[in-house]
Design a protein around this motif. Structure first.
Motif: not given
Length: 94
Positions: A50-55, A59-68, A74-84
């Motif tokens: 699941k991918f969505k834009v929050t208020s 950019y918020e994602i739900y899914g799995k990381n490379k380790d499964g 929650y990502f900063n949509p400008v620089d892709m940094s992880v916020v939470k």
């Protein structure tokens, strides 16, 4: 029954922990496009369910990381940094 109650409490607490997360003040024309963002996540080994834009301009994602492992990030949509972020092991049904 305890397991169900624990799952409900955990889900409620998790939702509250991320409420109000602010990722950027930059205008949307400075943001990475959703398609480019998803492609970079794919390159990094994420599987996005699941991918969505929050208020809070994240950019918020739900899914799995490379380790499964299940993740909510929650990502900063400008620089892709992880916020939470939050991750869980897949075997939480033991």
């Amino acid at each position: 029954m305890k397991r169900l109650l624990s799952a409900v409490i955990l889900a409620t607490a998790s939702a509250g922990a991320f409420a109000g997360t602010q990722c950027t003040e930059e205008p949307k024309d400075k943001w990475m496009t959703e398609e480019a963002f998803k492609a970079k996540l794919d390159e990094q080994g994420y599987t996005v369910k699941k991918f969505k834009v929050t208020s809070g301009n994240c950019y918020e994602i739900y899914g799995k990381n490379k380790d499964g492992k299940k993740v909510e990030i929650y990502f900063n949509p400008v620089d892709m940094s992880v916020v939470k972020s939050k991750s869980e092991d897949e075997d939480d049904d033991d």
